[in-house]
Design an enzyme around this catalytic site. Structure first.
Site, PDB file in Angstrom:
ATOM      1  N   ASP A  55      88.175   1.302 -55.859  1.00  0.00           N
ATOM      2  CA  ASP A  55      89.529   0.750 -55.870  1.00  0.00           C
ATOM      3  C   ASP A  55      89.901   0.516 -54.412  1.00  0.00           C
ATOM      4  O   ASP A  55      90.173   1.462 -53.677  1.00  0.00           O
ATOM      5  CB  ASP A  55      90.485   1.753 -56.538  1.00  0.00           C
ATOM      6  CG  ASP A  55      91.958   1.355 -56.397  1.00  0.00           C
ATOM      7  OD1 ASP A  55      92.234   0.242 -55.919  1.00  0.00           O
ATOM      8  OD2 ASP A  55      92.819   2.175 -56.778  1.00  0.00           O
ATOM      9  N   LYS A  89      94.801  -5.734 -46.955  1.00  0.00           N
ATOM     10  CA  LYS A  89      94.535  -6.388 -48.244  1.00  0.00           C
ATOM     11  C   LYS A  89      95.459  -7.586 -48.472  1.00  0.00           C
ATOM     12  O   LYS A  89      95.065  -8.562 -49.105  1.00  0.00           O
ATOM     13  CB  LYS A  89      94.718  -5.353 -49.352  1.00  0.00           C
ATOM     14  CG  LYS A  89      94.361  -5.836 -50.747  1.00  0.00           C
ATOM     15  CD  LYS A  89      94.403  -4.679 -51.706  1.00  0.00           C
ATOM     16  CE  LYS A  89      94.238  -5.109 -53.157  1.00  0.00           C
ATOM     17  NZ  LYS A  89      94.265  -3.952 -54.063  1.00  0.00           N
ATOM     18  N   GLU A 146      92.196  -5.119 -61.416  1.00  0.00           N
ATOM     19  CA  GLU A 146      92.720  -3.745 -61.436  1.00  0.00           C
ATOM     20  C   GLU A 146      93.292  -3.350 -62.807  1.00  0.00           C
ATOM     21  O   GLU A 146      92.970  -2.269 -63.311  1.00  0.00           O
ATOM     22  CB  GLU A 146      93.767  -3.571 -60.326  1.00  0.00           C
ATOM     23  CG  GLU A 146      93.125  -3.544 -58.939  1.00  0.00           C
ATOM     24  CD  GLU A 146      94.103  -3.816 -57.798  1.00  0.00           C
ATOM     25  OE1 GLU A 146      95.329  -3.839 -58.041  1.00  0.00           O
ATOM     26  OE2 GLU A 146      93.648  -4.004 -56.661  1.00  0.00           O
ATOM     27  N   ASP A 174     101.829  -1.477 -62.595  1.00  0.00           N
ATOM     28  CA  ASP A 174     101.226  -0.875 -61.393  1.00  0.00           C
ATOM     29  C   ASP A 174     102.230  -0.903 -60.250  1.00  0.00           C
ATOM     30  O   ASP A 174     102.503  -1.954 -59.665  1.00  0.00           O
ATOM     31  CB  ASP A 174      99.952  -1.657 -61.035  1.00  0.00           C
ATOM     32  CG  ASP A 174      99.235  -1.084 -59.803  1.00  0.00           C
ATOM     33  OD1 ASP A 174      99.817  -0.241 -59.088  1.00  0.00           O
ATOM     34  OD2 ASP A 174      98.085  -1.499 -59.562  1.00  0.00           O
TER      35      ASP A 174
HETATM   36  P1  ADP Z   1      98.509   1.334 -53.555  1.00  0.00           P
HETATM   37  O1  ADP Z   1      97.856   1.017 -54.847  1.00  0.00           O
HETATM   38  O2  ADP Z   1      99.495   0.279 -53.136  1.00  0.00           O
HETATM   39  O3  ADP Z   1      97.537   1.672 -52.508  1.00  0.00           O
HETATM   40  P2  ADP Z   1      99.301   3.990 -54.513  1.00  0.00           P
HETATM   41  O4  ADP Z   1      99.042   3.777 -55.933  1.00  0.00           O
HETATM   42  O5  ADP Z   1      98.393   4.858 -53.759  1.00  0.00           O
HETATM   43  O6  ADP Z   1      99.474   2.609 -53.752  1.00  0.00           O
HETATM   44  O7  ADP Z   1     100.794   4.544 -54.375  1.00  0.00           O
HETATM   45  C1  ADP Z   1     101.303   5.028 -53.189  1.00  0.00           C
HETATM   46  C2  ADP Z   1     102.801   5.240 -53.335  1.00  0.00           C
HETATM   47  O8  ADP Z   1     103.066   6.208 -54.331  1.00  0.00           O
HETATM   48  C3  ADP Z   1     103.444   5.754 -52.060  1.00  0.00           C
HETATM   49  O9  ADP Z   1     104.644   5.026 -51.813  1.00  0.00           O
HETATM   50  C4  ADP Z   1     103.780   7.193 -52.407  1.00  0.00           C
HETATM   51  O10 ADP Z   1     104.928   7.662 -51.704  1.00  0.00           O
HETATM   52  C5  ADP Z   1     104.059   7.097 -53.876  1.00  0.00           C
HETATM   53  N1  ADP Z   1     103.947   8.387 -54.568  1.00  0.00           N
HETATM   54  C6  ADP Z   1     102.863   9.200 -54.652  1.00  0.00           C
HETATM   55  N2  ADP Z   1     103.146  10.300 -55.365  1.00  0.00           N
HETATM   56  C7  ADP Z   1     104.449  10.185 -55.752  1.00  0.00           C
HETATM   57  C8  ADP Z   1     105.343  11.017 -56.506  1.00  0.00           C
HETATM   58  N3  ADP Z   1     104.949  12.184 -57.006  1.00  0.00           N
HETATM   59  N4  ADP Z   1     106.613  10.580 -56.695  1.00  0.00           N
HETATM   60  C9  ADP Z   1     107.020   9.410 -56.180  1.00  0.00           C
HETATM   61  N5  ADP Z   1     106.233   8.589 -55.464  1.00  0.00           N
HETATM   62  C10 ADP Z   1     104.962   8.960 -55.240  1.00  0.00           C
HETATM   63 MG    MG Z   2      96.754   0.513 -56.375  1.00  0.00          MG
END
Ligand code: ADP
Ligand code: MG
Length: 636
Positions: free
Chosen positions: A15, A77, A176, A199
């Site tokens: 991913d 990205k 995805e 997502d």
């Molecule tokens: P991406 O796919 O864009 O790389 P992610 O799926 O890794 O992103 O998500 C990251 C986001 O999720 C960040 O903004 C982070 O602060 C938020 N996040 C992670 N855990 C929590 C949680 N328990 N509650 C709220 N937001 C969260």
């Molecule tokens: Mg993602």
């Protein structure tokens, strides 16, 4: 498992995310995330370039971004396969400099050189490859890589190029949302289904509507058709952090009565990080304590409630809901069968609530929203590799599913080989007076005791109003849906309190393991049954003794002393069985135990009668007054 030695030329699932990237691998035991040497599953998609030095990648690079904003590339990205002109129209600016590369493509100036976004992605992919090689103990040269459903050919090609630069052959590029659906085993049953994948990540929001194409080969990437996508490439958890940080600054400004709060870049970053951790804490708790020193004699101390945070987050969440509306409209208003949550921001309770309300469905949350895409990519990889053990593509429940009861026994709600979808309900109660919460432990397996079963999940039913033991009516429902996802719901009838959990019971189960579990259950059938019976007898006898003891206290003076003595002797005998049941249950003679319990029950009948007539007597005096009053009134 000696699998490391057996793997050769594995295909991993990757991913490649905007803010985080992950690598996963799927063998006969199912897909799993591969962690780096520090035990981290997620790699921050951040690369710092330093003239004359090796590049820095991951969490360290992200942390240093504040200090070296020009040399640290974040969210590369977004620029993959985009032209320089397109990059100019992107709403949120990049801290680093975007320049025009060859063929009018967007490039990045960092560390004194020009790099292409795919070169940045290649650094991230190389790091993931290194992690995978470390974990699998062999060379890794092939991968299934995921991209957003809306990526065009140019963006997909750029992703392939990035892989090539990292020495990886991207054997398949998978959407995805498709990967998320595969991780949940959707499509394996071959039924036509429509799935919404919501997502909500760090910097982007995507909603995709997928349709399973029933006639295609299970596990094949073409199993799903993307029928609509919508979203916002500039909307994510970062916006919530920003909004929260702004709010805190505003509060601090007011609190310090200074008109202009000027804070250094470092403090600003610290504030952002603080805002993020507060946000994450509020996904778990109802309130969070804030205490930050912003410098310039500005100190902010307060409590922030989840409700306050929700008020800030709500406009952003509603924008995602509007996008869902658009996607549904584009899909021709088709009925949605399943909703899958992906991305860290979907852990926010308000997000779950609003998505559930909008689609009128309980969304899938059994898998970690951070990992679901990588797990699906790995599942796809294993199909391409031909190693996927298809036994787990089941239309029956492979192993019984149940719940822990008092004494460490398992009450089975769904038995092995039940066809899915399957549903079962059972009533439970509390074992202690005024118990305000109940721990629910979901188990899988054929054995009778918790210690011999696989633990699938634990959750808690909270805020049960105080009631005597045995009075609360706790209904536990198990539902295994058509995709094999188990939904467990516990609800207390009187108060209406509810709690739910989801799990994928087939996760990490191999055909051999199922066979082993079955075999063991046969071998131990006799002793297990004995154990379960003894535990149940001990639990019930303990309750009996408590009731009888209570009643005896009330009626003792009205009973013949020989009778009281005989009851007490029976209680002592039963207590002996109970304590043996706790120390060495296998040595208990269950029949003798049962007999002792029955004898006490029989002997106590006379006392109970006494006790009931006594309490009836006191009840009737208290009731008689109000009843007689209207009678006399009507007569006059
Ligand atoms: P991406 O796919 O864009 O790389 P992610 O799926 O890794 O992103 O998500 C990251 C986001 O999720 C960040 O903004 C982070 O602060 C938020 N996040 C992670 N855990 C929590 C949680 N328990 N509650 C709220 N937001 C969260
Ligand atoms: Mg993602």
């Amino acid at each position: 498992m000696p699998e490391a030695a057996q793997i050769s030329d594995p295909i991993v699932g990757i991913d490649l995310g905007t803010t985080h990237s992950l690598v996963a691998f799927c063998d006969a035991a199912g897909p799993r995330i591969l962690t780096n040497e520090a035990g981290a599953r997620m790699l921050a998609s951040a690369v710092r370039y330093r003239a004359g030095f090796a590049v820095e990648v991951g969490a360290e690079a992200r942390r240093n971004a504040v200090e070296f904003p020009l040399d640290t590339v974040l969210s590369a990205k977004r620029l993959m396969g985009r032209s320089f002109d397109e990059s100019k129209s992107m709403r949120s600016g990049f801290e680093f400099e975007v320049v025009e590369g060859t063929r009018g493509l967007a490039a990045i100036s960092a560390g004194g050189a020009h790099v292409l976004p795919q070169e940045v992605a290649a650094v991230i992919l190389s790091e993931l490859r290194r992690t995978a090689e470390l974990q699998l103990g062999c060379e890794v040269r092939r991968a299934v890589i995921t991209v957003p459903a809306y990526f065009d050919d140019g963006q997909r090609q750029a992703t392939r190029d990035a892989a090539r630069l990292a020495g990886i052959d991207a054997v398949r590029i998978v959407n995805e949302p498709t990967a998320a659906a595969l991780a949940y085993g959707i499509g394996r049953s071959g039924d036509a289904q429509t799935i919404a994948v919501y997502d909500f990540g760090g910097g982007t929001f995507d909603i995709s509507i997928l349709q399973v194409i029933p006639e295609s080969v299970p596990g094949d990437g073409d199993l799903f058709r993307v029928i609509a996508t919508a979203g916002d490439t500039q909307l994510g958890g970062d916006d919530l952090d920003h909004a929260l940080a702004q709010q805190l600054l505003k509060d601090a400004g007011m609190a310090s009565s200074k008109e202009n709060v000027k804070i250094a870049a470092g403090a600003r970053q610290a504030l952002r990080e603080f805002a993020e951790s507060t946000k994450i804490a509020l996904s778990q708790r109802e309130s969070a304590q804030i205490d930050i020193d912003l410098g310039s004699e500005v100190r902010l101390q307060r409590t922030l409630s989840r409700v306050e945070f929700e008020a800030l987050a709500s406009p952003f969440i509603e924008r995602t809901i509007l996008a869902c509306e658009r996607a549904l409209l584009d899909a021709g208003g088709i009925a949605i069968d399943r909703v899958i949550l992906v991305g860290g921001s979907t852990r926010i309770p308000l997000v779950r609530k609003r998505v559930g309300e909008f689609f009128g469905l309980e969304p899938y949350t059994a898998l970690d929203p951070d990992c679901v895409v990588a797990l699906g990519a790995a599942a796809q990889a294993s199909v391409l590799q031909g190693t996927r053990s298809d036994v787990l593509l089941l239309d029956v429940i492979p192993l019984s599913l149940g719940i822990e009861t008092v004494g460490g026994a398992v009450a089975k709600l769904l038995t092995r080989n039940a066809t899915i979808p399957a549903r079962a309900k059972e009533m439970f109660s509390t074992s202690v007076d005024n118990q305000s919460h109940v721990q629910l432990h979901v188990l899988q397996g054929e054995r009778e005791m918790v210690s011999d079963c696989r633990s699938l999940a634990r959750f808690e039913l909270r805020d049960i109003p105080p009631m005597p033991a045995g009075i609360p009516q706790i209904e536990v429902e198990f539902l295994v849906d058509a995709n094999g996802v188990l939904h467990v719901t516990a609800g207390e009838r009187r108060s209406g309190r509810r709690a739910t959990v989801q799990v994928v019971p087939s996760f990490g189960l191999t055909n051999e393991e199922i066979e082993r579990i079955e075999h063991e259950s046969i071998v131990h059938a006799r002793s297990d049954m004995h154990h379960h019976r003894v535990v149940d007898l001990a639990v019930n006898s303990t309750l009996d003794i408590k009731w009888i003891g209570d009643a005896l206290l009330r009626t003792r003076d009205d009973l013949p002393s020989e009778y009281v003595d005989s009851l007490e002797a029976l209680i002592t005998r039963l207590k002996g069985f109970i304590s043996l049941a706790h120390t060495s249950p296998h040595d208990v003679d269950a029949n003798a135990f049962q007999q002792a319990k029955e004898e006490l029950d029989r002997a106590s009948v006379a006392m109970h009668e006494k006790s009931i007539s006594k309490s009836l007597g006191s009840m009737s005096t208290s009731l008689s007054a109000p009843i007689s009053t209207p009678n006399t009134e009507s007569k006059t």
